[in-house]
Enzyme design. Structure first.
Site, mmCIF file in Angstrom:
data_model
loop_
_atom_site.group_PDB
_atom_site.id
_atom_site.type_symbol
_atom_site.label_atom_id
_atom_site.label_comp_id
_atom_site.label_asym_id
_atom_site.label_seq_id
_atom_site.Cartn_x
_atom_site.Cartn_y
_atom_site.Cartn_z
ATOM 1 C CG HIS A 1 37.280 39.045 43.142
ATOM 2 N ND1 HIS A 1 35.975 39.243 43.535
ATOM 3 C CD2 HIS A 1 37.335 37.772 42.675
ATOM 4 C CE1 HIS A 1 35.280 38.138 43.336
ATOM 5 N NE2 HIS A 1 36.084 37.233 42.811
ATOM 6 C CG ASP B 1 34.320 42.220 44.327
ATOM 7 O OD1 ASP B 1 35.338 42.492 43.665
ATOM 8 O OD2 ASP B 1 33.957 41.046 44.559
ATOM 9 C CB SER C 1 33.830 35.563 40.949
ATOM 10 O OG SER C 1 34.053 34.920 42.182
#
Length: 487
Positions: A227, A262, A342
């Site tokens: 993402h 992911d 992230s």
């Protein structure tokens, strides 16, 4: 009746007048007669011998062996002159009336500011102080205050002042300095920070930031989250740039990305990279101390610490503006993780990476936005290693599939995954799994939700045969065999 007083009216004389046959003020015929005073008994013989008056003396005599009181008169008693008429001292003394009551006249009002009260104390009465005297006292106080203020000002002006600046001043220092033990947060940060990069993504006028971990220094491979970079994949004019711990930067290209886990891998061109060490995921236990390193909110090189608070936590991932649609069996940590973390590293006390930070639990976000509330999630390093190797080798990742769509259900005593759709030609159809079946276990591992079912299947490889336990129509459970295929 007084002379010259007019006679009373007949009515008043009839009511209050003296009868004609009565003489004097009161009638003597029926006047009450006082009771005769009883004779007093003579005192005892012993009292007479002890206290009888001497010859020629009146009143009580001296006690045996007694001495006359000072200033005693020749004919008086031995204690006071009025003892002869005091019945309490001499029972034989005649009764008599003393002097009439005396009333002390109020003292005349005193004049002047100084007066004497009833106890003889001298007091100042301000009401009688004259105006000139009061004005003189006030002026005296003002003069003393002005004189004191003037002297203070003069002495303050003439006294030597301390200099504001002191050239050559040296402050004390602690020696030796702080010692940092191996395995401390500072030691871990020093080891791992050079292997963590900041990732800047710009698409048109918009941009985003994230983090990444160098896993292959020789070839410049960096692992991050899907993402983080998915918005720039295939978009003309999009730019991805990696910024290193020394402040230098390098353009980056997407090697491969996997929305189902992911995970993504990018490649940078920079010599002298430092790669992070990847741990064995099976060695992690709840309570282990961990350190998170990344670029939260765009702040590169940020280090936070905490512990592993849970393992194998099913977490569904889906980011805004991203095609990520994954369910991971995450490592849960209370190390503060925020947007921008992230793709960063979650490391243990040896400095080895045990996971890639990917999501947070937030009261106002969807796991990729919002602020940290002490619940962060990382993709386990074993999963990261498997997917990254596939992406570096082929550009894509392979996942196993059962071929069902399910949702979480419970009957109050047991949880499971309710099958709402079976794909035609799928392993589930071949195994005899039907809609409305409730799957409760895969290979003996309990399944309590649709997320746990997806995690259980994704942990297998295409071609693996699994045992699926299910409940059909509210009856008893049964087991079926299914051979997984590639998703």
């Amino acid at each position: 009746m007084r002379r010259g007083t007019p006679p009373p009216p007949p009515e008043q004389a009839a009511a209050f007048g003296r009868p004609a046959e009565v003489e004097g003020s009161f009638s003597s015929a029926d006047r009450p007669v006082a009771r005769p005073r009883p004779p007093l008994a003579p005192p005892p013989e012993a009292v007479l011998r002890a206290f009888a008056p001497r010859d020629g003396e009146a009143g009580l005599g001296l006690p045996p062996g007694g001495r006359p009181a000072p200033r005693r008169t020749s004919g008086g008693p031995f204690w006071k002159r009025d003892a002869a008429t005091d019945p309490w001292r001499d029972p034989l003394a005649p009764s008599g009336l003393g002097r009439p009551a005396e009333y002390v006249e109020e003292a005349e009002e005193q004049t002047g500011p100084v007066v004497v009260d009833r106890k003889g104390r001298r007091r100042l009465r301000l009401a009688d102080v004259s105006v000139p005297v009061a004005a003189l006292a006030v002026l005296s106080l003002l003069f003393v205050a002005a004189l004191g203020g003037t002297l203070s000002w003069y002495l303050g002006r003439t006294a030597d002042q301390e200099p504001l600046l002191t050239p050559g001043t040296q402050l004390s220092a602690v020696s030796p300095g702080i010692t940092r033990q191996p395995g401390s947060v500072a030691d871990i940060a020093e080891q791992v920070t050079p292997a963590v990069v900041s990732i800047e993504v710009r698409v048109g006028e918009s941009g985003a930031t994230g983090s990444g971990v160098v896993v292959d220094a020789d070839n410049g491979y960096v692992v991050t989250n899907n993402h983080v970079v998915s918005g720039a994949d295939g978009v003309e004019g999009a730019e991805i740039r990696a910024v290193f711990s020394d402040g230098s930067g390098s353009p980056a290209q997407i090697v491969g990305r996997d929305p189902a886990s992911d995970i993504a891998v990018i490649k940078v061109d920079k010599p002298g990279l430092v790669a992070a060490a990847l741990a064995e995921g099976g060695d992690v236990v709840v309570g282990d101390p961990v350190v998170a390193i990344g670029s939260p909110l765009g702040l590169a090189g940020t280090v936070t610490s905490g512990i592993v608070s849970a393992l194998d936590r099913p977490v569904r991932l889906s980011g805004e503006g991203s095609d990520t649609n994954a369910v991971i069996s995450a490592i849960q940590t209370d190390a503060p993780i925020n947007p921008g973390n992230s793709g960063g590293a979650l490391v243990d006390v040896t400095g080895a990476v045990i996971g890639i930070n990917t999501a947070i639990a937030s009261l106002g976000g969807n796991g990729t936005t919002g602020g940290s509330i002490g619940l962060g999630f990382a993709i386990p390093v074993d999963k990261v290693r498997t997917i990254a190797e596939q992406l570096i080798s082929t550009g894509t990742a392979v996942h196993a599939s059962l071929g069902v769509q399910a949702r979480s259900v419970t009957d109050g005593t047991r949880d499971g995954a309710l099958v709402v759709n079976v794909e035609p030609g799928s392993p589930a159809e071949a195994a005899g799994i039907e809609e409305q079946d409730v799957i409760i276990a895969v290979d003996g591992e309990p399944v309590g939700s649709s997320e746990e079912l997806q995690v259980a299947v994704d942990s297998k490889s295409p071609g693996d045969t699994v045992t699926v336990e299910l409940v059909r129509g509210g009856g008893s459970s049964q087991e079926v065999q299914a051979t997984l295929t590639q998703a």
